[in-house]
Design a protein around this motif. Structure first.
Motif, PDB file in Angstrom:
ATOM      1  N   ALA A 120      -4.837  41.011  33.496  1.00 46.72           N
ATOM      2  CA  ALA A 120      -3.599  40.375  33.035  1.00 46.72           C
ATOM      3  C   ALA A 120      -3.904  39.443  31.878  1.00 46.72           C
ATOM      4  N   ARG A 121      -3.163  39.588  30.804  1.00 42.95           N
ATOM      5  CA  ARG A 121      -3.309  38.688  29.663  1.00 42.95           C
ATOM      6  C   ARG A 121      -2.500  37.416  29.936  1.00 42.95           C
ATOM      7  N   ARG A 122      -2.765  36.397  29.156  1.00 39.95           N
ATOM      8  CA  ARG A 122      -2.086  35.130  29.361  1.00 39.95           C
ATOM      9  C   ARG A 122      -0.582  35.255  29.125  1.00 39.95           C
ATOM     10  N   TYR A 123      -0.212  35.874  28.023  1.00 49.12           N
ATOM     11  CA  TYR A 123       1.210  35.943  27.672  1.00 49.12           C
ATOM     12  C   TYR A 123       1.768  37.330  27.941  1.00 49.12           C
ATOM     13  N   GLY A 124       1.673  37.727  29.193  1.00 49.39           N
ATOM     14  CA  GLY A 124       2.199  39.031  29.564  1.00 49.39           C
ATOM     15  C   GLY A 124       1.185  40.117  29.288  1.00 49.39           C
ATOM     16  N   THR A 140       0.048  43.483  31.614  1.00 52.10           N
ATOM     17  CA  THR A 140      -0.785  43.778  32.773  1.00 52.10           C
ATOM     18  C   THR A 140      -1.231  45.230  32.684  1.00 52.10           C
ATOM     19  N   TYR A 141      -2.441  45.474  33.123  1.00 50.83           N
ATOM     20  CA  TYR A 141      -3.047  46.789  32.969  1.00 50.83           C
ATOM     21  C   TYR A 141      -3.733  47.164  34.274  1.00 50.83           C
ATOM     22  N   TYR A 142      -3.589  48.424  34.639  1.00 50.79           N
ATOM     23  CA  TYR A 142      -4.114  48.893  35.908  1.00 50.79           C
ATOM     24  C   TYR A 142      -4.936  50.162  35.726  1.00 50.79           C
ATOM     25  N   ALA A 143      -5.927  50.308  36.589  1.00 47.07           N
ATOM     26  CA  ALA A 143      -6.562  51.611  36.704  1.00 47.07           C
ATOM     27  C   ALA A 143      -5.533  52.562  37.305  1.00 47.07           C
ATOM     28  N   ASP A 144      -5.502  53.772  36.855  1.00 50.82           N
ATOM     29  CA  ASP A 144      -4.485  54.721  37.327  1.00 50.82           C
ATOM     30  C   ASP A 144      -4.460  54.830  38.847  1.00 50.82           C
ATOM     31  N   ALA A 159     -12.793  38.224  37.208  1.00 51.96           N
ATOM     32  CA  ALA A 159     -13.586  38.119  35.991  1.00 51.96           C
ATOM     33  C   ALA A 159     -12.711  37.655  34.829  1.00 51.96           C
ATOM     34  N   ALA A 160     -13.352  37.046  33.841  1.00 51.17           N
ATOM     35  CA  ALA A 160     -12.643  36.550  32.667  1.00 51.17           C
ATOM     36  C   ALA A 160     -13.226  37.168  31.410  1.00 51.17           C
ATOM     37  N   ALA A 161     -12.349  37.638  30.553  1.00 54.82           N
ATOM     38  CA  ALA A 161     -12.745  38.236  29.278  1.00 54.82           C
ATOM     39  C   ALA A 161     -12.047  37.493  28.141  1.00 54.82           C
ATOM     40  N   PRO A 162     -12.583  37.565  26.944  1.00 53.18           N
ATOM     41  CA  PRO A 162     -11.891  36.941  25.818  1.00 53.18           C
ATOM     42  C   PRO A 162     -10.472  37.473  25.689  1.00 53.18           C
ATOM     43  N   GLY A 163      -9.568  36.596  25.299  1.00 52.47           N
ATOM     44  CA  GLY A 163      -8.185  37.008  25.145  1.00 52.47           C
ATOM     45  C   GLY A 163      -7.994  38.059  24.084  1.00 52.47           C
ATOM     46  N   SER A 164      -8.948  38.175  23.179  1.00 53.63           N
ATOM     47  CA  SER A 164      -8.863  39.158  22.105  1.00 53.63           C
ATOM     48  C   SER A 164      -9.377  40.535  22.491  1.00 53.63           C
ATOM     49  N   SER A 165      -9.828  40.686  23.713  1.00 55.49           N
ATOM     50  CA  SER A 165     -10.367  41.980  24.153  1.00 55.49           C
ATOM     51  C   SER A 165      -9.313  43.059  24.015  1.00 55.49           C
ATOM     52  N   ILE A 166      -9.717  44.195  23.480  1.00 53.05           N
ATOM     53  CA  ILE A 166      -8.744  45.269  23.311  1.00 53.05           C
ATOM     54  C   ILE A 166      -8.466  45.947  24.646  1.00 53.05           C
ATOM     55  N   VAL A 167      -7.283  46.506  24.760  1.00 54.69           N
ATOM     56  CA  VAL A 167      -6.847  47.084  26.020  1.00 54.69           C
ATOM     57  C   VAL A 167      -7.796  48.177  26.498  1.00 54.69           C
TER      58      VAL A 167
END
Length: 127
Positions: free
Chosen positions: A52-56, A58-62, A97-105
């Motif tokens: 989940a990104r900070r400003y909306g 959300t991404y899921y494994a299928d 886990a935490a990743a940089p906010g700039s990480s690509i989808v």
């Protein structure tokens, strides 16, 4: 330093639900970080569940769509994972886990994208 503290794991019966939480803290933690959940089965690599990104965004494994829902509370720097219809096959250690906010989808599925990890919380699904 960044600390990620998971909570909410435990024993649940098949078909049950569980909600995991992860609180992020530390001087180096960026509120703009993308927060994710992974799980690890014994002898296996970590498996991506959701992010989940900070400003909306959300991404899921299928394979996780429908039963797992990620959400975050930016005011508290917390991310949650609501899990439902749990099965014994979901038994694993779950990590925040935490990743940089700039990480690509397209990179969010990879553990290598994430800089910081929690200690993990055990989820056991058994009758």
């Amino acid at each position: 330093q960044v600390q990620l503290a998971e909570s909410g794991g435990g024993l649940v019966q098949p078909g049950g639900s569980l909600r995991l939480s992860c609180a992020a803290s530390g001087h180096s933690f960026s509120a703009g970080s993308t927060l994710g959940w992974f799980r690890r089965f014994p002898g296996k690599e970590r498996e991506f569940i959701a992010a989940a990104r900070r400003y909306g965004g959300t991404y899921y494994a299928d394979s996780m769509k429908g039963r797992f829902i990620i959400s975050r509370d930016n005011a508290k720097n917390t991310v949650h994972l609501q899990m439902s219809s749990l099965e014994p096959e979901d038994t694993a250690v779950y990590y925040c886990a935490a990743a940089p906010g700039s990480s690509i989808v397209s990179a969010l599925w990879s553990p290598r994208t994430y800089d910081y990890w929690g200690q993990g919380t055990q989820v056991t699904v058994s009758s």
